[in-house]
Motif scaffolding. Sequence first.
Motif, PDB file in Angstrom:
ATOM      1  N   PRO A   1      29.605  35.150  31.363  1.00 43.12           N
ATOM      2  CA  PRO A   1      29.349  36.026  29.828  1.00 43.12           C
ATOM      3  C   PRO A   1      29.530  37.458  30.437  1.00 43.12           C
ATOM      4  CG  PRO A   1      28.850  34.365  29.411  1.00 43.12           C
ATOM      5  CD  PRO A   1      28.670  34.014  30.297  1.00 43.12           C
ATOM      6  N   GLY A   2      30.174  38.637  30.378  1.00 46.87           N
ATOM      7  CA  GLY A   2      29.312  39.564  30.312  1.00 46.87           C
ATOM      8  C   GLY A   2      29.600  40.312  32.004  1.00 46.87           C
ATOM      9  N   ARG A   3      30.362  39.149  32.374  1.00 51.01           N
ATOM     10  CA  ARG A   3      30.618  39.919  33.955  1.00 51.01           C
ATOM     11  C   ARG A   3      31.507  39.981  34.627  1.00 51.01           C
ATOM     12  NH1 ARG A   3      25.221  39.367  37.487  1.00 51.01           N
ATOM     13  NH2 ARG A   3      26.505  40.004  38.845  1.00 51.01           N
ATOM     14  N   GLY A   4      32.280  40.163  35.534  1.00 51.67           N
ATOM     15  CA  GLY A   4      33.572  40.594  35.819  1.00 51.67           C
ATOM     16  C   GLY A   4      34.096  39.772  37.136  1.00 51.67           C
ATOM     17  N   VAL A   5      34.752  39.302  37.490  1.00 49.74           N
ATOM     18  CA  VAL A   5      35.033  39.271  39.286  1.00 49.74           C
ATOM     19  C   VAL A   5      36.172  39.429  39.312  1.00 49.74           C
ATOM     20  CG1 VAL A   5      33.451  37.299  39.092  1.00 49.74           C
ATOM     21  CG2 VAL A   5      35.755  37.038  38.351  1.00 49.74           C
ATOM     22  N   ALA A   6      36.716  39.548  40.315  1.00 52.61           N
ATOM     23  CA  ALA A   6      38.084  40.788  41.275  1.00 52.61           C
ATOM     24  C   ALA A   6      38.934  39.691  41.574  1.00 52.61           C
ATOM     25  CB  ALA A   6      37.412  41.613  42.120  1.00 52.61           C
ATOM     26  N   VAL A   7      40.557  39.400  41.202  1.00 49.54           N
ATOM     27  CA  VAL A   7      41.211  38.042  42.321  1.00 49.54           C
ATOM     28  C   VAL A   7      42.100  38.577  42.871  1.00 49.54           C
ATOM     29  CG1 VAL A   7      39.801  36.243  40.001  1.00 49.54           C
ATOM     30  CG2 VAL A   7      42.161  37.743  39.590  1.00 49.54           C
ATOM     31  N   LEU A   8      42.750  38.061  43.518  1.00 50.93           N
ATOM     32  CA  LEU A   8      43.748  38.355  44.920  1.00 50.93           C
ATOM     33  C   LEU A   8      45.146  37.513  43.844  1.00 50.93           C
ATOM     34  CD1 LEU A   8      44.488  40.513  46.702  1.00 50.93           C
ATOM     35  CD2 LEU A   8      44.203  38.695  47.990  1.00 50.93           C
ATOM     36  N   LEU A   9      45.837  38.451  43.392  1.00 49.70           N
ATOM     37  CA  LEU A   9      47.575  37.326  42.705  1.00 49.70           C
ATOM     38  C   LEU A   9      48.528  37.401  44.333  1.00 49.70           C
ATOM     39  CD1 LEU A   9      47.417  39.440  39.982  1.00 49.70           C
ATOM     40  CD2 LEU A   9      46.525  37.564  40.290  1.00 49.70           C
ATOM     41  N   PRO A  10      49.412  36.365  43.744  1.00 53.90           N
ATOM     42  CA  PRO A  10      49.835  36.200  45.015  1.00 53.90           C
ATOM     43  C   PRO A  10      51.029  37.364  45.326  1.00 53.90           C
ATOM     44  CG  PRO A  10      49.898  34.894  43.144  1.00 53.90           C
ATOM     45  CD  PRO A  10      49.690  35.634  42.802  1.00 53.90           C
ATOM     46  N   ASP A  11      50.967  38.097  44.863  1.00 55.00           N
ATOM     47  CA  ASP A  11      52.278  39.807  45.196  1.00 55.00           C
ATOM     48  C   ASP A  11      51.030  40.767  45.580  1.00 55.00           C
ATOM     49  OD1 ASP A  11      50.307  40.651  42.972  1.00 55.00           O
ATOM     50  OD2 ASP A  11      52.325  41.511  41.455  1.00 55.00           O
ATOM     51  N   GLY A  12      49.812  40.333  45.791  1.00 60.70           N
ATOM     52  CA  GLY A  12      48.730  41.571  47.079  1.00 60.70           C
ATOM     53  C   GLY A  12      48.609  42.070  45.861  1.00 60.70           C
ATOM     54  N   GLN A  13      48.046  41.970  44.861  1.00 60.12           N
ATOM     55  CA  GLN A  13      48.428  42.879  43.503  1.00 60.12           C
ATOM     56  C   GLN A  13      46.418  42.337  43.101  1.00 60.12           C
ATOM     57  OE1 GLN A  13      48.809  46.285  41.878  1.00 60.12           O
ATOM     58  NE2 GLN A  13      50.145  45.913  43.734  1.00 60.12           N
ATOM     59  N   GLN A  14      45.504  43.146  42.651  1.00 56.81           N
ATOM     60  CA  GLN A  14      44.058  42.826  42.556  1.00 56.81           C
ATOM     61  C   GLN A  14      44.333  42.688  41.052  1.00 56.81           C
ATOM     62  OE1 GLN A  14      40.750  44.874  44.045  1.00 56.81           O
ATOM     63  NE2 GLN A  14      42.054  44.592  46.001  1.00 56.81           N
ATOM     64  N   ALA A  15      43.242  41.906  39.576  1.00 59.14           N
ATOM     65  CA  ALA A  15      43.455  41.916  38.577  1.00 59.14           C
ATOM     66  C   ALA A  15      41.560  41.548  38.595  1.00 59.14           C
ATOM     67  CB  ALA A  15      43.673  40.316  38.187  1.00 59.14           C
ATOM     68  N   ALA A  16      41.312  42.244  37.304  1.00 56.65           N
ATOM     69  CA  ALA A  16      39.712  42.211  37.292  1.00 56.65           C
ATOM     70  C   ALA A  16      39.870  41.184  35.870  1.00 56.65           C
ATOM     71  CB  ALA A  16      39.199  43.085  36.836  1.00 56.65           C
ATOM     72  N   LEU A  17      38.806  40.466  36.001  1.00 51.70           N
ATOM     73  CA  LEU A  17      39.186  38.661  34.625  1.00 51.70           C
ATOM     74  C   LEU A  17      37.210  38.406  34.798  1.00 51.70           C
ATOM     75  CD1 LEU A  17      40.383  36.137  34.541  1.00 51.70           C
ATOM     76  CD2 LEU A  17      38.866  35.224  36.125  1.00 51.70           C
ATOM     77  N   PHE A  18      37.398  39.159  33.443  1.00 51.84           N
ATOM     78  CA  PHE A  18      36.242  39.014  31.996  1.00 51.84           C
ATOM     79  C   PHE A  18      35.849  37.871  30.992  1.00 51.84           C
ATOM     80  CE2 PHE A  18      37.227  43.209  33.379  1.00 51.84           C
ATOM     81  CZ  PHE A  18      36.032  43.928  34.260  1.00 51.84           C
ATOM     82  N   ARG A  19      35.177  37.586  30.998  1.00 57.12           N
ATOM     83  CA  ARG A  19      35.023  36.283  30.077  1.00 57.12           C
ATOM     84  C   ARG A  19      33.758  37.200  28.591  1.00 57.12           C
ATOM     85  NH1 ARG A  19      31.370  31.024  30.576  1.00 57.12           N
ATOM     86  NH2 ARG A  19      30.683  30.303  29.465  1.00 57.12           N
ATOM     87  N   ASP A  20      33.981  37.232  27.572  1.00 51.36           N
ATOM     88  CA  ASP A  20      33.692  38.059  26.867  1.00 51.36           C
ATOM     89  C   ASP A  20      31.975  37.596  25.757  1.00 51.36           C
ATOM     90  OD1 ASP A  20      34.315  36.852  24.304  1.00 51.36           O
ATOM     91  OD2 ASP A  20      36.471  38.562  24.636  1.00 51.36           O
ATOM     92  N   ALA A  21      31.690  38.001  25.233  1.00 46.97           N
ATOM     93  CA  ALA A  21      30.699  36.873  24.566  1.00 46.97           C
ATOM     94  C   ALA A  21      30.879  36.266  23.491  1.00 46.97           C
ATOM     95  CB  ALA A  21      29.986  38.211  23.881  1.00 46.97           C
ATOM     96  N   ASN A  22      32.036  36.161  23.481  1.00 48.93           N
ATOM     97  CA  ASN A  22      32.749  35.356  22.624  1.00 48.93           C
ATOM     98  C   ASN A  22      33.461  34.041  22.738  1.00 48.93           C
ATOM     99  OD1 ASN A  22      31.772  36.305  19.939  1.00 48.93           O
ATOM    100  ND2 ASN A  22      33.278  37.922  20.496  1.00 48.93           N
ATOM    101  N   ASP A  23      32.999  34.464  24.471  1.00 42.78           N
ATOM    102  CA  ASP A  23      34.027  33.445  25.520  1.00 42.78           C
ATOM    103  C   ASP A  23      35.519  33.235  25.411  1.00 42.78           C
ATOM    104  OD1 ASP A  23      31.294  32.408  26.251  1.00 42.78           O
ATOM    105  OD2 ASP A  23      31.884  30.361  24.522  1.00 42.78           O
ATOM    106  N   ARG A  24      36.059  34.435  25.410  1.00 48.14           N
ATOM    107  CA  ARG A  24      37.726  34.901  25.394  1.00 48.14           C
ATOM    108  C   ARG A  24      37.205  34.992  27.142  1.00 48.14           C
ATOM    109  NH1 ARG A  24      37.433  38.395  20.005  1.00 48.14           N
ATOM    110  NH2 ARG A  24      35.820  39.433  21.305  1.00 48.14           N
TER     111      ARG A  24
END
Length: 117
Positions: free
Chosen positions: A29-52
């Motif tokens: 919670p509160g930290r992000g991770v980068a993920v590589l998508l199949p098309d080569g783009q990057q996404a930033a993934l986050f889990r917030d304090a409410n577990d969303r």
Amino acid sequence: MTTVAVQTRVELLTGRTWTPVCDWDQLAPGRGVAVLLPDGQQAALFRDANDRVHAVSNRDPFTGAYVLSRGLIGSTADGRVYVASPLLKQRFDLVTGECLDDETARIPVHTTRLTDH
């Protein structure tokens, strides 16, 4: 008797396909991770304090650097959850992608879901 542990996985909608990107328990919670998508783009993934789970583009539109996954998570007085870029500190709403500090800027938002596997 063997017990199988069920893991919850985070998936992003990429085009018309759901793409698994990581296990739920890998997101702090509160930290992000980068993920590589199949098309080569990057996404930033986050889990917030409410577990969303939220996913946005990892690219900071002001600098062009792929750093938003390293930004700080916060929320406005009215409850909008955002990530602040670690470089110039602009805040981006994690639901809409709009920049809270410059109405002319916006980042792409990805649809997420949790699945058991």
